[in-house]
Design an enzyme around this catalytic site. Structure first.
Site, PDB file in Angstrom:
ATOM      1  N   HIS A 364     -26.867  24.777  18.936  1.00  0.00           N
ATOM      2  CA  HIS A 364     -28.123  24.480  19.628  1.00  0.00           C
ATOM      3  C   HIS A 364     -28.553  25.600  20.577  1.00  0.00           C
ATOM      4  CE1 HIS A 364     -31.406  21.867  20.264  1.00  0.00           C
ATOM      5  NE2 HIS A 364     -30.761  20.717  20.187  1.00  0.00           N
ATOM      6  N   ASP A 368     -33.298  25.241  17.424  1.00  0.00           N
ATOM      7  CA  ASP A 368     -33.743  23.989  18.035  1.00  0.00           C
ATOM      8  C   ASP A 368     -34.010  22.943  16.956  1.00  0.00           C
ATOM      9  OD1 ASP A 368     -36.422  24.292  17.034  1.00  0.00           O
ATOM     10  OD2 ASP A 368     -36.937  25.536  18.757  1.00  0.00           O
TER      11      ASP A 368
END
EC number: 2.3.1.168
Length: 393
Positions: A364, A368
């Site tokens: 992450h 995204d």
């Protein structure tokens, strides 16, 4: 040549690819054995593969550098061999000539005399060590010529099970896999996204080519479509790097596609280099070659490194869904579930269709949720309508 002058030390050779240590899995010789040039001394396991190390000298074994299961550094002493003229009697009665031919020479050899070590194949010796079975105590096995078999070792293990745990050393491929998984868990903040894909058209396309090109499997077709999706969503094919100038994301130009392969030695990840440059047949053929090499233990270290994106095909093992661990330091991994008939809604009616669950676990810091959603939806669309995308067939 004096006695000391005739003794040659042979170190653990550099097997390449930056490997710094090996684990001795099986000795093929013992102290006092006569050996000839290029005769196998032992089998060793590295983080990449298991290989046999041949002798560069003819002579008599004076000392072994470690026991089975020991970890030796590259350059450490592996064996000491007496190459003096009295060490080995030649067929013509003359002394042996101490000749170093280099690691991996192709000179043909005859097997030298053996000591009274129990007769067992390397894989059986390895099993015996893992199960703490003393081969010497078995004396004679049930195999031809008294060779100790796997069944003999298992029977001995069942008869001698105590109250303690079954202690199994972790080394080689298993140790390397554990190291990478631990590193991934510690360093990469992950999230996941899943989609369900209808595979009816994918299977129909496979059926059209199954006779002429059996290597084009549903897995190979899925990999080809994955490569297309990765080229359109390049951020998934990248790596987070903490550099001296601050954090960076390195987006790879080539798609070096790794995929998990379960083998007797553990989990291996063969790599299809520059998968973006291969058409469907070429990619399918290369995948088939790598799977065969993984199962037969013939892959080179170069074929097991350098991946930029990895696929975990747990569906091949009958598992419907799962959450794979990212192959550090990559930015993402894709898990493929089993293709099975499942109920889906088509035109307002519930019907059975072959479906597969795709699960993407991603870093992450790099990717995204919106980027992963775009990637997964494109891959789903490609799999559900594959024919146009695969005109290179």
């Amino acid at each position: 040549m004096s006695g000391e002058d005739s003794i040659r030390s042979f170190p653990v050779p550099d097997l390449g690819e930056g490997l710094q240590e090996v684990t001795v899995t099986c000795w093929s010789v013992a102290v006092g054995d006569d050996v000839e040039i290029n005769q196998t001394l032992c089998s060793v396991e590295t983080a990449k593969a298991e290989v046999e190390i041949p002798s560069p000298y003819a002579g008599r074994i004076v000392e072994l550098g470690g026991a089975e299961g020991d970890v030796l550094k590259v350059g450490a002493e592996l064996v000491r061999i007496d190459t003096g003229p009295t060490a080995v009697a030649q067929p013509n009665g003359e002394g042996a000539v101490p000749t170093l031919v280099g690691y991996g020479a192709d000179t043909a050899i005859e097997t030298s005399r053996r000591t009274s070590r129990p007769l067992a194949a390397p894989v059986v010796r390895k099993l015996a060590k893992e199960l703490a079975v003393d081969l010497a105590a078995l004396q004679r096995g049930s195999g031809a010529g008294g060779v100790i078999t796997r069944a003999d070792v298992l029977a001995a293990a069942r008869g001698g099970v105590g109250a303690g745990p079954d202690v199994r050393p972790v080394h080689g491929v298993h140790a390397r896999m554990a190291e990478k998984m631990t590193l991934s868990h510690k360093e990469i903040p992950t999230a996941k996204a899943s989609v369900e894909v209808i595979c009816a058209e994918l299977l129909r396309l496979r059926d059209r080519f199954v006779s002429a090109a059996p290597e084009i499997t549903p897995f190979a077709l899925t990999l080809r479509l994955l490569v297309i999706a990765l080229k359109h969503n390049v951020i998934l094919n990248s790596t987070w790097v903490d550099s001296g100038e601050g954090p960076q994301v390195h987006v790879h130009r080539g798609v070096h596609l790794g995929f998990g392969a379960a083998t007797e030695r553990g989990l291996l990840v063969p790599v299809v280099t520059d998968a973006q440059d291969k058409n469907t047949r070429e990619l399918a053929s290369r995948v088939a070659e790598l799977i065969t090499g993984a199962r037969e233990g013939t892959l080179t270290p170069a074929e097991l490194r350098g991946s930029t994106f990895t696929v975990s095909n747990f569906g091949a093992l009958g598992v419907d869904d799962g959450v794979p661990v990212i192959n550090h330091p990559e930015a993402a991994i894709l898990g493929l579930g089993a293709i099975k008939p499942r109920p889906v809604v088509v035109g307002g009616e519930v019907v059975a269709r072959p479906t597969m669950t795709l699960t993407c676990v991603f870093d992450h810091r790099v990717v995204d949720g919106a980027q992963v959603a775009q990637f997964m939806c494109e891959l789903r669309d490609l799999i559900e309508s594959p024919e146009t995308a695969l005109l290179d067939l």
